[in-house]
Design a protein around this motif. Structure first.
Motif, short mmCIF file in Angstrom:
data_model
loop_
_atom_site.label_atom_id
_atom_site.label_comp_id
_atom_site.label_asym_id
_atom_site.label_seq_id
_atom_site.Cartn_x
_atom_site.Cartn_y
_atom_site.Cartn_z
N ARG A 6 42.87 -29.15 -36.03
CA ARG A 6 41.72 -29.84 -35.45
C ARG A 6 41.42 -29.36 -34.05
NH1 ARG A 6 42.63 -35.69 -38.06
NH2 ARG A 6 42.19 -34.96 -40.14
N ASN A 7 42.21 -28.43 -33.57
CA ASN A 7 42.01 -27.91 -32.23
C ASN A 7 40.87 -26.89 -32.28
OD1 ASN A 7 42.19 -26.88 -29.68
ND2 ASN A 7 44.39 -26.54 -29.74
N LYS A 8 39.81 -27.12 -31.52
CA LYS A 8 38.63 -26.25 -31.56
C LYS A 8 38.92 -24.83 -31.10
CE LYS A 8 35.19 -29.86 -31.09
NZ LYS A 8 34.07 -30.38 -30.35
N SER A 9 39.80 -24.67 -30.14
CA SER A 9 40.10 -23.31 -29.65
C SER A 9 40.84 -22.50 -30.72
CB SER A 9 40.92 -23.37 -28.36
OG SER A 9 42.17 -23.99 -28.60
N VAL A 10 41.68 -23.14 -31.50
CA VAL A 10 42.39 -22.44 -32.58
C VAL A 10 41.42 -22.06 -33.68
CG1 VAL A 10 44.16 -22.68 -34.35
CG2 VAL A 10 44.58 -23.58 -32.07
N ILE A 14 40.45 -18.20 -34.93
CA ILE A 14 40.56 -17.76 -36.33
C ILE A 14 39.23 -17.18 -36.81
CG2 ILE A 14 40.88 -18.58 -38.70
CD1 ILE A 14 42.93 -20.58 -37.56
N VAL A 15 38.13 -17.86 -36.50
CA VAL A 15 36.81 -17.39 -36.91
C VAL A 15 36.50 -16.05 -36.25
CG1 VAL A 15 34.34 -17.89 -36.79
CG2 VAL A 15 35.93 -19.68 -37.44
#
Length: 124
Positions: A6-10, A14-15
């Motif tokens: 749920r971490n946006k930076s992770v 990945i994207v």
């Protein structure tokens, strides 16, 4: 079990990695699928200069009757040409090759490396 991130930076990392990988694959794929240049689309002097400049070049030409430039070419022969014997293997000989070009049906483009046959030796 599968853990949701749920971490946006992770998720962003990945994207970004997947996008970078997709771009690299897209750019690299067409490079290996390119056909060698056709001698029927170049002048004799240009074909000879290409082989001389690069030392060796892979060229193709249609088999059979010489096609007029601009028409769709039939599949033909593809061969590696070298500028001199030093680019051949230790046991190979260099044989002068003539191929059809746009302005000359027998253009001396360069040499072909090949293993010598029994008849190639100068027997007394």
């Amino acid at each position: 079990m599968l853990k949701l991130v749920r971490n946006k930076s992770v998720i962003r990392a990945i994207v970004t990695r997947r996008l970078a990988f997709a771009v690299c694959v897209t750019i690299a794929a067409p490079a290996g699928a390119q056909a060698p240049p056709s001698t029927m689309r170049m002048a004799c002097a240009d074909a000879m200069a290409l082989v001389k400049r690069d030392g060796s070049a892979v060229l193709s030409w249609p088999v059979g009757k010489a096609e007029k430039p601009g028409r769709a070419e039939q599949p033909g022969r593809t061969e590696r040409f070298v500028s001199d014997r030093s680019l051949c293997g230790m046991t190979e000989i260099a044989e002068l090759r003539f191929v059809p070009t746009r302005d000359n049906l027998e253009c001396p483009v360069g040499y072909r490396c090949r293993e010598p046959d029994y008849g190639d030796w100068d027997w007394p």
